[in-house]
Design a protein around this motif. Structure first.
Motif, short mmCIF file in Angstrom:
data_model
loop_
_atom_site.label_atom_id
_atom_site.label_comp_id
_atom_site.label_asym_id
_atom_site.label_seq_id
_atom_site.Cartn_x
_atom_site.Cartn_y
_atom_site.Cartn_z
N VAL A 108 0.64 -0.86 -0.01
CA VAL A 108 -0.15 -0.06 -0.48
C VAL A 108 1.01 1.37 0.18
CG1 VAL A 108 -1.92 1.41 1.05
CG2 VAL A 108 -1.42 -1.11 0.98
N ARG A 109 1.09 1.62 -1.31
CA ARG A 109 1.74 3.15 -1.38
C ARG A 109 1.15 4.49 -0.94
NH1 ARG A 109 6.25 1.64 -1.26
NH2 ARG A 109 7.31 3.21 -1.34
N SER A 110 -0.25 4.89 -1.03
CA SER A 110 -0.56 6.03 -0.95
C SER A 110 -1.52 5.31 0.40
CB SER A 110 -1.61 6.51 -2.34
OG SER A 110 -2.34 7.51 -1.73
N GLY A 111 -1.20 5.80 1.08
CA GLY A 111 -2.79 6.22 2.15
C GLY A 111 -1.96 4.31 3.28
N PHE A 112 -0.58 4.37 2.74
CA PHE A 112 -0.15 3.14 3.45
C PHE A 112 -0.27 4.15 5.41
CE2 PHE A 112 2.95 1.98 6.57
CZ PHE A 112 3.12 0.59 6.74
N ALA A 113 -1.44 2.28 6.21
CA ALA A 113 -0.81 3.31 7.91
C ALA A 113 0.12 2.85 8.07
CB ALA A 113 -2.44 2.32 8.40
N ASP A 114 0.37 3.52 8.85
CA ASP A 114 1.89 2.78 9.65
C ASP A 114 1.52 2.82 11.17
OD1 ASP A 114 4.46 3.29 10.90
OD2 ASP A 114 5.12 4.19 9.94
N PRO A 115 2.01 2.17 11.41
CA PRO A 115 1.79 1.82 12.95
C PRO A 115 2.20 2.63 14.04
CG PRO A 115 1.71 -0.59 11.37
CD PRO A 115 2.29 0.48 10.93
N GLU A 124 -5.24 -1.62 11.91
CA GLU A 124 -6.28 -3.06 11.24
C GLU A 124 -6.32 -3.74 10.40
OE1 GLU A 124 -9.31 -5.34 14.52
OE2 GLU A 124 -8.33 -3.79 15.51
N THR A 125 -7.02 -2.89 9.53
CA THR A 125 -7.44 -3.32 8.43
C THR A 125 -6.74 -3.67 7.54
OG1 THR A 125 -9.69 -2.50 8.71
CG2 THR A 125 -9.19 -2.70 6.57
N GLN A 126 -5.76 -3.01 6.88
CA GLN A 126 -3.99 -3.06 7.05
C GLN A 126 -3.78 -4.03 6.69
OE1 GLN A 126 -1.79 0.50 5.32
NE2 GLN A 126 -3.69 1.60 4.96
N TYR A 127 -3.59 -4.51 8.41
CA TYR A 127 -2.59 -5.72 8.82
C TYR A 127 -3.75 -6.53 8.20
CZ TYR A 127 -0.67 -9.18 11.55
OH TYR A 127 -0.24 -10.23 12.41
N ARG A 128 -4.86 -6.51 8.53
CA ARG A 128 -5.20 -7.91 8.22
C ARG A 128 -6.02 -8.68 6.63
NH1 ARG A 128 -9.32 -9.66 12.45
NH2 ARG A 128 -10.01 -8.53 14.14
N LEU A 129 -5.66 -7.54 6.58
CA LEU A 129 -5.57 -7.67 4.46
C LEU A 129 -4.73 -8.54 4.22
CD1 LEU A 129 -6.66 -7.06 1.89
CD2 LEU A 129 -5.66 -4.71 1.62
#
Length: 250
Positions: A108-115, A124-129
């Motif tokens: 995920v480049r644009s909109g990456f949710a950096d923990p 959490e959504t990006q981690y699950r994905l």
């Protein structure tokens, strides 16, 4: 996999076994076994009925160096998970893939949710994905006879990012192993990182403390504080051999 055949083939027959009807017996040059049971060893006492009992043969666990495996390397930042996983995958005798959850998350480049900016609904959504994507890749590799090693910082006290999700996405045969060197070691290794992979010392210490919760979990734990990558990878084979012989309960 089953293959369709045109007609049933007659089973092979060995010494002392009758051929199928219509087949001529083969001249093998071997002495046929007498009717009634196997020949007993000379001088050995016979069991009741004149036949030796056959002792059950213990199953031999597969060799971790050649078996098709799914391995999950767990540990804090700076534990050496990615380095060990890459080395282990690259030096096996059979095809083996390495999948890093952090690498997949960063697709995920644009909109990456950096923990590092905080754990929230989006991260959490990006981690699950990413975990589901890693699991899908691992299952495809395994289905084609290719082993897979995944590395991820799985926390023992956070069900959302716990082992249950990995078991669900990869399968119950997944073999988890924890790499947990000392705090001083992970701090030193983290200091050599760059970009968003480098954490603050406070964050590293906090994660390392939470990883100590794996002690007493039943999972194999490797303290690789004083071990280089090749030695740790060799030790990983030894740990996997024990896990294959007696799978950990998790």
């Amino acid at each position: 996999m089953q293959h369709a055949v045109g007609s049933e083939l007659p089973p092979p027959h060995g010494p002392g076994q009758a051929a199928w009807a219509g087949q001529a017996p083969e001249a093998t040059g071997q002495t046929p076994l007498p009717q009634g049971g196997p020949v007993h060893a000379p001088g050995a006492p016979l069991a009741q009925g004149g036949v030796h009992p056959v002792a059950p043969v213990a199953p031999v666990p597969p060799d971790p160096r050649t078996a098709t495996l799914a391995v999950l390397l767990i540990g804090p930042a700076g534990a050496g998970k990615t380095s060990v996983a890459k080395y282990w995958a690259g030096h096996r005798r059979v095809p083996t893939a390495h999948v890093s959850l952090d690498d997949v998350r960063e697709w995920v480049r644009s909109g990456f949710a950096d923990p590092q900016t905080g754990w929230n609904e989006q991260s959490e959504t990006q981690y699950r994905l990413a975990r589901r994507t890693c699991g899908f890749a691992a299952r495809n590799f395994l289905a084609n006879g290719i082993s897979c090693v995944i590395d991820d910082a799985v926390f023992p006290d956070r069900p959302v990012v716990g082992l249950g999700g990995w078991k669900r996405h990869v399968g119950p045969g997944l073999l988890p192993v924890v790499l947990l060197p000392g705090l001083e070691v992970v701090l030193e290794r983290n200091a050599r990182r760059s970009g968003n992979r480098r954490l603050t010392d406070e964050e590293v210490a906090r994660i390392h403390g939470r990883m100590a919760g794996w002690y007493g979990s039943g999972l194999p734990i490797v303290d690789n504080s004083q071990l280089d990558v090749p030695t740790t990878a060799k030790l990983l084979d030894d740990v996997l051999a024990r896990s294959l012989a007696a799978p950990p309960q998790w």
